[in-house]
Design a protein around this motif. Structure first.
Motif, PDB file in Angstrom:
ATOM      1  N   ALA A  31       2.627  11.596  -1.204  1.00  0.00           N
ATOM      2  CA  ALA A  31       1.284  11.039  -1.412  1.00  0.00           C
ATOM      3  C   ALA A  31       1.250   9.527  -1.202  1.00  0.00           C
ATOM      4  CB  ALA A  31       0.797  11.375  -2.830  1.00  0.00           C
ATOM      5  N   ASN A  32       2.391   8.850  -1.452  1.00  0.00           N
ATOM      6  CA  ASN A  32       2.383   7.392  -1.290  1.00  0.00           C
ATOM      7  C   ASN A  32       2.405   6.964   0.182  1.00  0.00           C
ATOM      8  OD1 ASN A  32       4.977   8.073  -0.717  1.00  0.00           O
ATOM      9  ND2 ASN A  32       5.933   6.807  -2.312  1.00  0.00           N
ATOM     10  N   ARG A  33       2.366   7.970   1.076  1.00  0.00           N
ATOM     11  CA  ARG A  33       2.229   7.661   2.507  1.00  0.00           C
ATOM     12  C   ARG A  33       0.987   8.333   3.096  1.00  0.00           C
ATOM     13  NH1 ARG A  33       6.509   5.507   5.587  1.00  0.00           N
ATOM     14  NH2 ARG A  33       8.281   4.955   4.301  1.00  0.00           N
ATOM     15  N   VAL A  34       0.034   8.614   2.221  1.00  0.00           N
ATOM     16  CA  VAL A  34      -1.192   9.274   2.684  1.00  0.00           C
ATOM     17  C   VAL A  34      -2.409   8.481   2.230  1.00  0.00           C
ATOM     18  CG1 VAL A  34      -2.600  11.365   2.499  1.00  0.00           C
ATOM     19  CG2 VAL A  34      -0.115  11.559   2.688  1.00  0.00           C
ATOM     20  N   GLY A  35      -3.344   8.282   3.143  1.00  0.00           N
ATOM     21  CA  GLY A  35      -4.627   7.661   2.830  1.00  0.00           C
ATOM     22  C   GLY A  35      -5.748   8.564   3.310  1.00  0.00           C
ATOM     23  N   ILE A  36      -6.967   8.147   3.042  1.00  0.00           N
ATOM     24  CA  ILE A  36      -8.133   8.942   3.445  1.00  0.00           C
ATOM     25  C   ILE A  36      -9.237   7.985   3.842  1.00  0.00           C
ATOM     26  CG2 ILE A  36      -8.905   9.051   1.031  1.00  0.00           C
ATOM     27  CD1 ILE A  36     -10.206  11.743   1.685  1.00  0.00           C
ATOM     28  N   ARG A  37     -10.045   8.381   4.838  1.00  0.00           N
ATOM     29  CA  ARG A  37     -11.216   7.565   5.187  1.00  0.00           C
ATOM     30  C   ARG A  37     -12.491   8.325   4.831  1.00  0.00           C
ATOM     31  NH1 ARG A  37     -13.633   4.316  10.381  1.00  0.00           N
ATOM     32  NH2 ARG A  37     -13.172   2.315   9.462  1.00  0.00           N
ATOM     33  N   ILE A  38     -13.380   7.660   4.123  1.00  0.00           N
ATOM     34  CA  ILE A  38     -14.665   8.264   3.775  1.00  0.00           C
ATOM     35  C   ILE A  38     -15.798   7.295   4.126  1.00  0.00           C
ATOM     36  CG2 ILE A  38     -13.731   9.703   1.911  1.00  0.00           C
ATOM     37  CD1 ILE A  38     -14.933   7.651  -0.083  1.00  0.00           C
ATOM     38  N   SER A  39     -17.006   7.835   4.232  1.00  0.00           N
ATOM     39  CA  SER A  39     -18.191   6.995   4.490  1.00  0.00           C
ATOM     40  C   SER A  39     -19.354   7.615   3.722  1.00  0.00           C
ATOM     41  CB  SER A  39     -18.492   6.948   5.988  1.00  0.00           C
ATOM     42  OG  SER A  39     -18.578   8.257   6.524  1.00  0.00           O
ATOM     43  N   PRO A  40     -19.442   7.298   2.408  1.00  0.00           N
ATOM     44  CA  PRO A  40     -20.366   8.016   1.516  1.00  0.00           C
ATOM     45  C   PRO A  40     -21.830   7.979   1.950  1.00  0.00           C
ATOM     46  CG  PRO A  40     -18.927   6.550   0.258  1.00  0.00           C
ATOM     47  CD  PRO A  40     -18.667   6.272   1.695  1.00  0.00           C
ATOM     48  N   ASN A  41     -22.254   6.901   2.617  1.00  0.00           N
ATOM     49  CA  ASN A  41     -23.677   6.801   2.962  1.00  0.00           C
ATOM     50  C   ASN A  41     -23.951   6.981   4.449  1.00  0.00           C
ATOM     51  OD1 ASN A  41     -24.299   6.397   0.315  1.00  0.00           O
ATOM     52  ND2 ASN A  41     -24.460   4.174   0.453  1.00  0.00           N
ATOM     53  N   PHE A  42     -22.997   7.539   5.170  1.00  0.00           N
ATOM     54  CA  PHE A  42     -23.144   7.714   6.624  1.00  0.00           C
ATOM     55  C   PHE A  42     -24.261   8.711   6.931  1.00  0.00           C
ATOM     56  CE2 PHE A  42     -22.075  10.041  10.509  1.00  0.00           C
ATOM     57  CZ  PHE A  42     -21.763   9.026  11.399  1.00  0.00           C
ATOM     58  N   ILE A  81       0.876  -1.182   0.000  1.00  0.00           N
ATOM     59  CA  ILE A  81       0.000   0.000   0.000  1.00  0.00           C
ATOM     60  C   ILE A  81       0.907   1.224   0.000  1.00  0.00           C
ATOM     61  CG2 ILE A  81      -1.721   1.320   1.293  1.00  0.00           C
ATOM     62  CD1 ILE A  81      -3.028  -1.223   2.137  1.00  0.00           C
ATOM     63  N   GLY A  82       0.799   2.031  -1.062  1.00  0.00           N
ATOM     64  CA  GLY A  82       1.751   3.136  -1.205  1.00  0.00           C
ATOM     65  C   GLY A  82       3.152   2.544  -1.268  1.00  0.00           C
ATOM     66  N   ASN A  83       4.052   3.054  -0.439  1.00  0.00           N
ATOM     67  CA  ASN A  83       5.384   2.440  -0.437  1.00  0.00           C
ATOM     68  C   ASN A  83       5.606   1.565   0.793  1.00  0.00           C
ATOM     69  OD1 ASN A  83       5.702   4.279   1.526  1.00  0.00           O
ATOM     70  ND2 ASN A  83       7.591   5.210   0.748  1.00  0.00           N
ATOM     71  N   LEU A  84       4.506   1.094   1.376  1.00  0.00           N
ATOM     72  CA  LEU A  84       4.607   0.211   2.556  1.00  0.00           C
ATOM     73  C   LEU A  84       4.298  -1.229   2.161  1.00  0.00           C
ATOM     74  CD1 LEU A  84       2.782   1.530   5.751  1.00  0.00           C
ATOM     75  CD2 LEU A  84       5.237   1.392   5.315  1.00  0.00           C
ATOM     76  N   GLN A  85       5.123  -2.136   2.633  1.00  0.00           N
ATOM     77  CA  GLN A  85       4.848  -3.564   2.440  1.00  0.00           C
ATOM     78  C   GLN A  85       4.145  -4.060   3.701  1.00  0.00           C
ATOM     79  OE1 GLN A  85       6.302  -5.025  -0.380  1.00  0.00           O
ATOM     80  NE2 GLN A  85       7.202  -3.036  -0.900  1.00  0.00           N
ATOM     81  N   LYS A 126       4.925  13.096  10.933  1.00  0.00           N
ATOM     82  CA  LYS A 126       6.118  12.639  10.223  1.00  0.00           C
ATOM     83  C   LYS A 126       7.314  12.590  11.180  1.00  0.00           C
ATOM     84  CE  LYS A 126       8.767  13.649   6.063  1.00  0.00           C
ATOM     85  NZ  LYS A 126       8.997  14.623   4.990  1.00  0.00           N
ATOM     86  N   ARG A 127       7.447  13.671  11.973  1.00  0.00           N
ATOM     87  CA  ARG A 127       8.565  13.702  12.940  1.00  0.00           C
ATOM     88  C   ARG A 127       8.424  12.608  13.986  1.00  0.00           C
ATOM     89  NH1 ARG A 127       8.254  19.601  12.886  1.00  0.00           N
ATOM     90  NH2 ARG A 127       7.016  19.525  14.792  1.00  0.00           N
ATOM     91  N   ALA A 128       7.182  12.274  14.336  1.00  0.00           N
ATOM     92  CA  ALA A 128       6.961  11.225  15.345  1.00  0.00           C
ATOM     93  C   ALA A 128       7.248   9.830  14.778  1.00  0.00           C
ATOM     94  CB  ALA A 128       5.527  11.298  15.871  1.00  0.00           C
ATOM     95  N   GLY A 129       7.426   9.744  13.464  1.00  0.00           N
ATOM     96  CA  GLY A 129       7.832   8.473  12.855  1.00  0.00           C
ATOM     97  C   GLY A 129       6.711   7.647  12.254  1.00  0.00           C
ATOM     98  N   PHE A 130       5.496   8.221  12.167  1.00  0.00           N
ATOM     99  CA  PHE A 130       4.379   7.461  11.592  1.00  0.00           C
ATOM    100  C   PHE A 130       4.719   7.004  10.176  1.00  0.00           C
ATOM    101  CE2 PHE A 130       1.716   9.443  14.912  1.00  0.00           C
ATOM    102  CZ  PHE A 130       0.978   8.323  15.308  1.00  0.00           C
ATOM    103  N   ASP A 131       4.247   5.803   9.824  1.00  0.00           N
ATOM    104  CA  ASP A 131       4.477   5.252   8.491  1.00  0.00           C
ATOM    105  C   ASP A 131       3.523   5.845   7.474  1.00  0.00           C
ATOM    106  OD1 ASP A 131       6.419   3.073   9.271  1.00  0.00           O
ATOM    107  OD2 ASP A 131       4.735   2.627  10.602  1.00  0.00           O
TER     108      ASP A 131
END
Ligand SMILES: Cc1cc2nc3c(=O)[nH]c(=O)nc-3n(C[C@H](O)[C@H](O)[C@H](O)COP(=O)(O)O)c2cc1C
Length: 371
Positions: A229-240, A12-16, A173-178
């Motif tokens: 961008a390869n370390r960014v995702g988004i959460r959506i809930s279209p019918n919430f 996912i992105g650049n994460l294995q 990013k500084r805290a080290g999140f993937d």
């Protein structure tokens, strides 16, 4: 091996990821006080769950203004950043991967939670109907209270909202999140902007779909500029439909958003499905259209069993599946899936707030025999 697709690696992105079992974001209201700072206990809780392909943290407010509940952690102060660094370190020490879910609640808040007792902010000055938030009252007692009447954000303030996410992204990013997961689901600020029922603006951020989705796109572009961008995702809930949110165009606008996310190169799109959140279930046609609109990974979430998750991935509807309540109650969820072992049941009474009980004391298989 049962569930071998679910338990197979994925990129996912650049994460294995070693498996496709994601720990869903879960608000637990256990940040240390004062200051909403992640604690050693929080680090222990996440480290226990490091077997996940990816952990997504509980929603984490990008500013005091973005807070809607007592004792949710923030990521806008130095002590909070240090607390998260310890959480990330504990997860990495157990060879896990972890994304920070960045959150602004918008109108799902109350002035008791806001700096100087200011009203919460929203796209339009419309209270979230039938919505309660958890606060500490002036007399020191705690309780649920109706969400406050919000103030509509001025157009000139919107770059400041984007900046709150950018500052938080720098800290993450500084805290080290993937990874960073931008929370644009479940009726909070970015979702409020996207929804027809909460956004009655007449500027470039209201009206048609392109305008309503604009703030979310701005945030994703800006956060991608910090993290890649390869370390960014988004959460959506279209019918919430919770928190008084109503959207006549949820699916259509999410497809427009998905095309924008593809342009930006965002790593993943995380769908909080309607079966948990309320609203109509997502159709197979919608899932196919989403696949066409977006070329990154798709994570789905909402009342999946291991069997259903495995089947969803095999049918091509997702690349990974997130588990919420099952992960909350089973620190070794992947191990249990691997062995097809029974799961601990989650205890709803300890979901929000409290200490170790119902948090770090759910047994793993190998300590189930010990008292
Ligand atoms: C206690 C609890 C806290 C939650 N907190 C969040 C959150 O912080 N951010 C979010 O996007 N969703 C949150 N959710 C929704 C979950 O991520 C997930 O979508 C939902 O629980 C459905 O998945 P499940 O059936 O596997 O539990 C929460 C759900 C629960 C039960």
């Amino acid at each position: 091996m049962p569930y071998d697709t679910l338990l197979s690696p994925v990129t996912i992105g650049n994460l294995q990821l070693p498996n496709r079992v994601v720990m869903a974001p879960l608000t637990r209201n256990r940040a240390s006080q004062p200051g909403d700072v992640p604690s050693e206990m929080n680090a222990h809780y996440y480290a226990q769950r490091a077997g996940a392909g990816l952990i997504v943290t509980e929603a984490t407010q990008v500013s005091r203004q973005g807070q809607g509940y007592f004792a949710t952690p923030g990521i806008y102060s130095d002590p909070q950043e240090a607390g998260w660094r310890a959480v990330v370190g504990a997860v990495h020490a157990r060879h896990g991967r972890i994304a920070s879910q960045l959150w602004h609640v918008g109108r799902v808040s109350h002035r008791l939670l806001q700096e100087g007792g200011a009203p919460p902010v929203a796209p339009s000055a419309m209270r979230a109907a039938d919505t309660q938030v958890f606060v500490k009252r002036d007399d020191g007692t705690f309780g649920m209270i109706d969400a406050d009447e919000p103030r509509a954000l001025e157009t000139a303030e919107l770059p400041g909202i984007v900046l709150q996410f950018v500052d938080a992204a720098h800290r993450a990013k500084r805290a080290g999140f993937d990874m960073i997961e931008v929370h644009a689901a479940n009726g909070y600020l970015l979702h409020q902007f996207m929804a027809t029922g909460a956004n009655h603006r007449t500027d470039d951020y209201g009206g048609g779909i392109e305008n309503r989705v604009r703030l979310t796109v701005d945030v994703l572009e800006a956060v991608s500029g910090v993290m890649g961008a390869n370390r960014v995702g988004i959460r959506i809930s279209p019918n919430f439909t919770g928190f008084g949110l109503q959207d006549d165009e949820g699916e259509t606008s999410s497809l427009h958003l998905a095309r924008e996310l593809k342009r930006i190169g965002v790593a993943y799109l995380h769908l909080a499905e309607a079966d948990w959140a309320g609203g109509a279930p997502l159709s197979d046609d919608y899932r196919r259209a989403l696949r066409q609109a977006f070329d990154g990974a798709i994570i789905v979430c909402g009342e999946y069993t291991a069997e259903e998750a495995n089947a969803r991935i095999e049918r091509g509807g997702a690349d990974a599946v997130a588990f919420g309540r099952a992960y909350l109650a089973n620190p070794d969820l992947v191990e249990r899936f691997r062995k097809d072992a029974p799961l601990n049941a989650p205890d709803e009474a300890t979901f929000y707030g409290g200490g170790e009980k119902g948090y770090t004391d759910y047994p793993a298989l190998d300590d189930a025999g010990r008292g």
